[in-house]
Design an enzyme around this catalytic site. Structure first.
Site, PDB file in Angstrom:
ATOM      1  N   HIS A   1       1.797 -21.897  36.927  1.00  0.00           N
ATOM      2  CA  HIS A   1       0.645 -21.361  36.538  1.00  0.00           C
ATOM      3  C   HIS A   1      -0.563 -21.920  37.187  1.00  0.00           C
ATOM      4  O   HIS A   1      -1.396 -21.590  37.589  1.00  0.00           O
ATOM      5  CB  HIS A   1       0.603 -21.202  34.927  1.00  0.00           C
TER       6      HIS A   1
ATOM      7  N   SER B   1       8.483 -20.009  32.058  1.00  0.00           N
ATOM      8  CA  SER B   1       8.133 -20.375  30.433  1.00  0.00           C
ATOM      9  C   SER B   1       9.457 -20.436  29.826  1.00  0.00           C
ATOM     10  O   SER B   1       9.574 -21.004  28.738  1.00  0.00           O
ATOM     11  CB  SER B   1       7.034 -19.173  29.896  1.00  0.00           C
ATOM     12  N   ARG B   2      10.172 -19.356  30.173  1.00  0.00           N
ATOM     13  CA  ARG B   2      11.544 -19.139  29.604  1.00  0.00           C
ATOM     14  C   ARG B   2      12.376 -20.308  29.847  1.00  0.00           C
ATOM     15  O   ARG B   2      13.407 -20.677  29.044  1.00  0.00           O
ATOM     16  CB  ARG B   2      12.068 -17.727  29.864  1.00  0.00           C
TER      17      ARG B   2
END
Ligand code: AMP
Length: 282
Positions: A37, A187-188
């Site tokens: 990100h 993120s997972r």
């Protein structure tokens, strides 16, 4: 760094920036931020006067309620990372702020790419994504919006969305940021057990081998080889592997010289779904 929770307040602030002719780079996210990100934020900062990021876990793009409920939330750390990365404004709306009447997606026609891969396995996913990104675009009015190639199909959908809605926004795709062992940052990944995390780089190693094979072998043979690699795997379940040209995203059977190809993969590690892709033409 200024935080906004209300559409009206951000709209007002953006209006003022636009009046002063400031260029705006926009990075929409669902939070639980990582270096992937932040690489988008960095590119946005280099190419614009100001950077706006949003953090919103969009319920209508989840076809799996457990995935939505367990989606990692690390707001305090996210805000620190955004501040350190030179982000100027962050929009953190509540669900009721974005969906004022009912929590439902609009329907879009993207000419068929929405039904391939992720669209096939996650019903309604791209209607959810497009509904919220469209709404965010109308509030933030970015000059350039940044999306990761990690979600390559999403990047293509958003490119179509701005055409369809005739929005004066440039969409830029950014390279996939990976852990040292090759696992695409996500993120997972925070939800993987230690054991799952150890084996997860297998996904990227298969993609790199498929890329090597693409130089000499046909698509059917490569696909069969990949499926065999997962047949005997005790921790990773293959959902799909396919090779498609970057524009149609339809599974290809034959190679054509004029087209750019990518290999796409989705794999389950327990209940955690991992996706990745690789450019086969570079
Ligand atoms: P998400 O928070 O998962 O919705 O992701 C927000 C944006 O970051 C999307 O444009 C993603 O494609 C992008 N992104 C997520 N992971 C990566 C990564 N490993 N490398 C580059 N971009 C990423």
């Amino acid at each position: 760094m200024i935080l906004f929770y209300k559409k009206s307040e951000l709209t007002y602030h953006i209006h003022d920036l636009k009046k002063r002719d400031k260029s705006i780079g926009f990075v929409p996210t669902m939070g639980a931020l990582h270096q992937g990100h932040l690489s988008l934020v960095e590119q946005a900062r280099n190419e614009n006067d100001l950077v706006v990021a949003s953090i919103f876990v969009n319920p209508t793009q989840f076809d799996n309620q457990e995935d939505l409920l367990k989606y990692p939330k690390t707001l305090e750390s996210d805000l620190n990372l955004l501040k350190e990365s030179g982000c100027h404004l962050v929009f953190i709306p509540a669900v009721e702020e974005m969906y004022t009447e009912q929590v439902a997606a609009k329907h879009f026609d993207f000419g068929g790419i929405e039904f391939e891969m992720e669209g096939k396995f996650r019903t309604g996913h791209f209607d959810g994504v497009a509904t919220i990104v469209n709404e965010l675009f109308k509030i933030v009015r970015p000059t350039i919006a940044y999306f990761g190639e990690k979600d390559f199909q999403q990047l293509q959908i958003i490119t179509k969305l701005v055409e369809l809605e005739e929005l004066p926004i440039i969409i830029k795709g950014c390279p996939i940021f990976r852990e040292k062992d090759g696992l695409a940052m996500s993120s997972r990944n925070l939800r993987l057990t230690d054991e799952q995390r150890k084996v997860a780089p297998f996904v990227y190693s298969i993609l790199t081998k498929a890329k090597e094979k693409f130089k000499t072998q046909n698509i059917e043979k490569i696909t069969e080889w990949v499926e065999n690699q997962f047949n005997n795997h005790s921790l990773l379940d293959l959902e799909y592997f396919l090779i498609a040209d970057e524009n149609s995203l339809k599974p290809s059977i034959h190679k054509e010289i004029s087209k750019n190809y990518r290999a796409f993969i989705a794999v389950y590690a327990g209940k955690i779904r991992l996706i990745d892709n690789i450019n086969l033409s570079l």
